[in-house]
Every structure is written in C-alpha cells, then in structure tokens.
Design a protein around this motif. Structure first.
Motif, PDB file in Angstrom:
ATOM      1  N   ALA A  55       1.122  -1.334   0.154  1.00 57.41           N
ATOM      2  CA  ALA A  55       0.040   0.263   0.368  1.00 57.41           C
ATOM      3  C   ALA A  55       0.559   1.210  -0.230  1.00 57.41           C
ATOM      4  CB  ALA A  55      -1.060  -0.207   0.855  1.00 57.41           C
ATOM      5  N   ILE A  56       0.606   2.357  -0.511  1.00 54.54           N
ATOM      6  CA  ILE A  56       1.832   3.250  -1.043  1.00 54.54           C
ATOM      7  C   ILE A  56       0.776   4.128  -0.975  1.00 54.54           C
ATOM      8  CG2 ILE A  56       3.280   4.522  -3.027  1.00 54.54           C
ATOM      9  CD1 ILE A  56       3.102   1.360  -3.875  1.00 54.54           C
ATOM     10  N   THR A  57       1.553   5.327   0.166  1.00 54.11           N
ATOM     11  CA  THR A  57       1.076   6.938   0.205  1.00 54.11           C
ATOM     12  C   THR A  57       1.582   7.977   0.142  1.00 54.11           C
ATOM     13  OG1 THR A  57      -0.802   8.345   1.047  1.00 54.11           O
ATOM     14  CG2 THR A  57       0.710   6.673   2.330  1.00 54.11           C
ATOM     15  N   GLU A  58       1.691   8.847  -0.021  1.00 56.84           N
ATOM     16  CA  GLU A  58       2.336  10.195  -0.709  1.00 56.84           C
ATOM     17  C   GLU A  58       2.479  10.966   0.639  1.00 56.84           C
ATOM     18  OE1 GLU A  58       2.614  12.858  -3.870  1.00 56.84           O
ATOM     19  OE2 GLU A  58       0.869  14.200  -2.711  1.00 56.84           O
ATOM     20  N   ASP A  59       3.359  11.069   1.325  1.00 52.43           N
ATOM     21  CA  ASP A  59       4.079  12.376   2.475  1.00 52.43           C
ATOM     22  C   ASP A  59       4.839  13.326   2.472  1.00 52.43           C
ATOM     23  OD1 ASP A  59       4.423  12.455   4.630  1.00 52.43           O
ATOM     24  OD2 ASP A  59       5.457  10.860   5.564  1.00 52.43           O
ATOM     25  N   PRO A  60       4.462  14.314   1.430  1.00 43.82           N
ATOM     26  CA  PRO A  60       5.551  15.366   1.267  1.00 43.82           C
ATOM     27  C   PRO A  60       6.568  15.991   2.130  1.00 43.82           C
ATOM     28  CG  PRO A  60       3.384  16.268   1.055  1.00 43.82           C
ATOM     29  CD  PRO A  60       2.937  15.088   1.332  1.00 43.82           C
ATOM     30  N   GLU A  61       6.332  14.642   3.800  1.00 45.77           N
ATOM     31  CA  GLU A  61       7.615  15.456   4.613  1.00 45.77           C
ATOM     32  C   GLU A  61       9.081  13.584   4.545  1.00 45.77           C
ATOM     33  OE1 GLU A  61       7.703  17.814   6.001  1.00 45.77           O
ATOM     34  OE2 GLU A  61       6.109  18.617   4.300  1.00 45.77           O
ATOM     35  N   HIS A  62       8.268  12.645   3.879  1.00 48.85           N
ATOM     36  CA  HIS A  62       8.558  11.638   3.837  1.00 48.85           C
ATOM     37  C   HIS A  62      10.227  11.595   3.848  1.00 48.85           C
ATOM     38  CE1 HIS A  62      10.160   7.337   3.327  1.00 48.85           C
ATOM     39  NE2 HIS A  62      10.759   7.531   1.827  1.00 48.85           N
ATOM     40  N   VAL A  63      10.886  11.172   4.477  1.00 49.60           N
ATOM     41  CA  VAL A  63      12.827  11.287   4.662  1.00 49.60           C
ATOM     42  C   VAL A  63      13.198   9.436   4.793  1.00 49.60           C
ATOM     43  CG1 VAL A  63      14.875  11.367   5.437  1.00 49.60           C
ATOM     44  CG2 VAL A  63      12.663  12.849   5.586  1.00 49.60           C
ATOM     45  N   PRO A  64      13.954   9.113   3.489  1.00 53.19           N
ATOM     46  CA  PRO A  64      14.453   7.379   2.977  1.00 53.19           C
ATOM     47  C   PRO A  64      15.026   7.583   4.339  1.00 53.19           C
ATOM     48  CG  PRO A  64      14.848   8.717   1.469  1.00 53.19           C
ATOM     49  CD  PRO A  64      13.385   9.930   2.116  1.00 53.19           C
ATOM     50  N   ASN A  65      15.225   6.648   4.566  1.00 51.97           N
ATOM     51  CA  ASN A  65      16.371   6.048   5.885  1.00 51.97           C
ATOM     52  C   ASN A  65      16.698   4.318   5.454  1.00 51.97           C
ATOM     53  OD1 ASN A  65      14.551   3.976   6.641  1.00 51.97           O
ATOM     54  ND2 ASN A  65      13.810   5.349   7.820  1.00 51.97           N
ATOM     55  N   GLY A  66      17.454   3.725   6.174  1.00 47.93           N
ATOM     56  CA  GLY A  66      19.050   3.092   5.670  1.00 47.93           C
ATOM     57  C   GLY A  66      18.088   1.958   5.663  1.00 47.93           C
ATOM     58  N   ASN A  67      16.686   1.581   6.088  1.00 47.29           N
ATOM     59  CA  ASN A  67      16.047   0.534   5.676  1.00 47.29           C
ATOM     60  C   ASN A  67      15.675  -0.228   4.362  1.00 47.29           C
ATOM     61  OD1 ASN A  67      14.723   0.618   8.816  1.00 47.29           O
ATOM     62  ND2 ASN A  67      12.692   1.463   7.899  1.00 47.29           N
ATOM     63  N   LEU A  68      15.656  -1.551   4.416  1.00 46.07           N
ATOM     64  CA  LEU A  68      15.425  -2.094   3.438  1.00 46.07           C
ATOM     65  C   LEU A  68      14.792  -3.670   3.045  1.00 46.07           C
ATOM     66  CD1 LEU A  68      18.467  -3.113   1.063  1.00 46.07           C
ATOM     67  CD2 LEU A  68      17.602  -5.235   1.817  1.00 46.07           C
ATOM     68  N   ILE A  69      13.929  -3.015   1.777  1.00 49.72           N
ATOM     69  CA  ILE A  69      13.051  -4.667   1.737  1.00 49.72           C
ATOM     70  C   ILE A  69      13.536  -5.270   0.309  1.00 49.72           C
ATOM     71  CG2 ILE A  69      10.705  -4.859   0.838  1.00 49.72           C
ATOM     72  CD1 ILE A  69      10.368  -2.415   1.862  1.00 49.72           C
ATOM     73  N   GLY A  70      13.681  -6.622   1.084  1.00 44.27           N
ATOM     74  CA  GLY A  70      14.543  -7.117  -0.099  1.00 44.27           C
ATOM     75  C   GLY A  70      13.506  -8.432  -0.558  1.00 44.27           C
ATOM     76  N   PHE A  71      13.357  -8.750  -1.676  1.00 42.46           N
ATOM     77  CA  PHE A  71      12.497 -10.204  -2.904  1.00 42.46           C
ATOM     78  C   PHE A  71      13.067 -11.008  -3.071  1.00 42.46           C
ATOM     79  CE2 PHE A  71      10.303  -5.355  -3.354  1.00 42.46           C
ATOM     80  CZ  PHE A  71       9.180  -5.854  -2.742  1.00 42.46           C
ATOM     81  N   TRP A  72      12.539 -11.908  -3.657  1.00 35.76           N
ATOM     82  CA  TRP A  72      13.667 -13.764  -4.009  1.00 35.76           C
ATOM     83  C   TRP A  72      12.945 -13.263  -5.295  1.00 35.76           C
ATOM     84  CZ3 TRP A  72      16.767 -15.979  -1.083  1.00 35.76           C
ATOM     85  CH2 TRP A  72      16.565 -16.206   0.124  1.00 35.76           C
ATOM     86  N   ALA A  73      13.883 -13.929  -5.819  1.00 39.04           N
ATOM     87  CA  ALA A  73      14.076 -14.184  -7.540  1.00 39.04           C
ATOM     88  C   ALA A  73      14.752 -15.991  -7.546  1.00 39.04           C
ATOM     89  CB  ALA A  73      14.961 -13.906  -8.548  1.00 39.04           C
ATOM     90  N   SER A  74      14.200 -16.408  -8.593  1.00 37.56           N
ATOM     91  CA  SER A  74      14.424 -17.914  -9.027  1.00 37.56           C
ATOM     92  C   SER A  74      15.231 -17.733  -8.941  1.00 37.56           C
ATOM     93  CB  SER A  74      12.548 -18.560  -9.567  1.00 37.56           C
ATOM     94  OG  SER A  74      12.797 -17.623 -10.790  1.00 37.56           O
ATOM     95  N   ASP A  75      16.255 -17.010  -9.703  1.00 31.39           N
ATOM     96  CA  ASP A  75      17.207 -17.488 -10.389  1.00 31.39           C
ATOM     97  C   ASP A  75      17.791 -16.263 -11.205  1.00 31.39           C
ATOM     98  OD1 ASP A  75      15.988 -16.127 -13.794  1.00 31.39           O
ATOM     99  OD2 ASP A  75      15.483 -18.707 -13.686  1.00 31.39           O
ATOM    100  N   ARG A  76      18.961 -16.314 -11.031  1.00 27.15           N
ATOM    101  CA  ARG A  76      19.985 -15.453 -11.698  1.00 27.15           C
ATOM    102  C   ARG A  76      19.469 -14.475 -13.006  1.00 27.15           C
ATOM    103  NH1 ARG A  76      26.084 -16.853 -12.640  1.00 27.15           N
ATOM    104  NH2 ARG A  76      25.797 -14.725 -13.398  1.00 27.15           N
ATOM    105  N   ASP A  77      18.769 -14.955 -13.546  1.00 30.41           N
ATOM    106  CA  ASP A  77      18.474 -14.281 -15.065  1.00 30.41           C
ATOM    107  C   ASP A  77      17.704 -13.150 -14.479  1.00 30.41           C
ATOM    108  OD1 ASP A  77      19.642 -15.112 -16.808  1.00 30.41           O
ATOM    109  OD2 ASP A  77      18.435 -17.065 -17.292  1.00 30.41           O
ATOM    110  N   GLU A  78      16.333 -13.397 -13.259  1.00 30.66           N
ATOM    111  CA  GLU A  78      15.657 -13.188 -12.772  1.00 30.66           C
ATOM    112  C   GLU A  78      15.593 -11.946 -11.865  1.00 30.66           C
ATOM    113  OE1 GLU A  78      11.552 -12.780  -9.661  1.00 30.66           O
ATOM    114  OE2 GLU A  78      12.560 -14.440 -10.497  1.00 30.66           O
ATOM    115  N   VAL A  79      17.296 -12.060 -11.578  1.00 34.11           N
ATOM    116  CA  VAL A  79      17.499 -10.591 -10.955  1.00 34.11           C
ATOM    117  C   VAL A  79      17.977  -9.636 -12.216  1.00 34.11           C
ATOM    118  CG1 VAL A  79      19.475 -10.131  -9.757  1.00 34.11           C
ATOM    119  CG2 VAL A  79      18.936 -11.876  -8.868  1.00 34.11           C
ATOM    120  N   ASP A  80      18.645 -10.326 -12.936  1.00 37.56           N
ATOM    121  CA  ASP A  80      19.439  -9.219 -14.245  1.00 37.56           C
ATOM    122  C   ASP A  80      18.441  -8.886 -15.055  1.00 37.56           C
ATOM    123  OD1 ASP A  80      21.831 -10.200 -13.498  1.00 37.56           O
ATOM    124  OD2 ASP A  80      21.930 -11.289 -15.625  1.00 37.56           O
TER     125      ASP A  80
END
Length: 126
Positions: A55-80
């Motif tokens: 769920a994505i919403t707009e926040d004009p005051e948003h400041v990115p930080n060091g958090n990271l979201i990771g996703f699995w890929a089925s193989d190296r080709d998918e990463v590429d």
C-alpha cells in the motif's frame, strides 16, 4: 497462511514514484490493484486478507532511511531482468547485479525507488 500481511510505504511524491511501482510490483507478482483516493494498493494473487500487498501513499515530509525491503528471485536471470526493469522505470541501482560475499551463491541487485526507498532482489541457492 502467509505471515507477511502488507507494507504501508510512504513516498514523497506519488506522481514521481507511481510509474516506477506500476512496473516493478506487477513484475514481482503484485498484479491486482485496489486503489483509493489516498492509497495505491498492489496485491499478490489470491484472496485478501491472506495474500501480501503493498500500500503506497504520498507523504511530502517522507525522508528515506536505511531500511531495506528484499525480494526473492527464482534465478540469476530474474535478478538481471529486474535490474533492467528498475533502470528503465526510473529507479537507481546502487550495486549489482552481481555475486556478493554474503554466501558463495548470493546474487543480487540493490536499488532505490525515485524517492529513495531501498530494495534488494536476490537469488540464493543456499
């Protein structure tokens, strides 16, 4: 039941970020949309509430930080493929796609969205 429910993500500008997420999230399997005036929701296949969604919403005051979201890929080709999609969609790649010393088979790409939120897509055999 999948224990991951959802991600409530803030972006500084929906206008700047939405085109990026409209390409990235369906490519990652979040193919169903449930948008409202304030939220853009991308859900995986299946019946809510037992499927993950972003769920994505707009926040004009948003400041990115060091958090990271990771996703699995089925193989190296998918990463590429996903790395190419990130670049074509307005994201910024910071590292990869390449092998990382986390393990001998850890192949990943690290990137950020147009507002600076950080992500990783990884394929790992062990």
């Amino acid at each position: 039941m999948n224990k991951f429910s959802h991600m409530d993500l803030r972006v500084k500008s929906l206008e700047k970020s939405l085109p990026f997420y409209e390409k990235l999230l369906p490519a990652l399997g979040f193919t169903r949309t449930f948008h409202s005036a304030n939220w853009r929701v991308f859900a995986a296949e299946g019946e809510l509430p037992s499927v993950p969604y972003f769920a994505i919403t707009e926040d004009p005051e948003h400041v990115p930080n060091g958090n990271l979201i990771g996703f699995w890929a089925s193989d190296r080709d998918e990463v590429d493929r996903m790395a190419a999609l990130v670049e074509q969609s307005g994201g910024t790649i910071h590292s990869g796609p390449q092998f990382f010393p986390i393990s001998p088979t850890y192949y990943a790409v690290y990137f950020q969205d147009p507002c600076g939120n950080q992500y990783e897509i990884v394929h790992r055999l062990n």
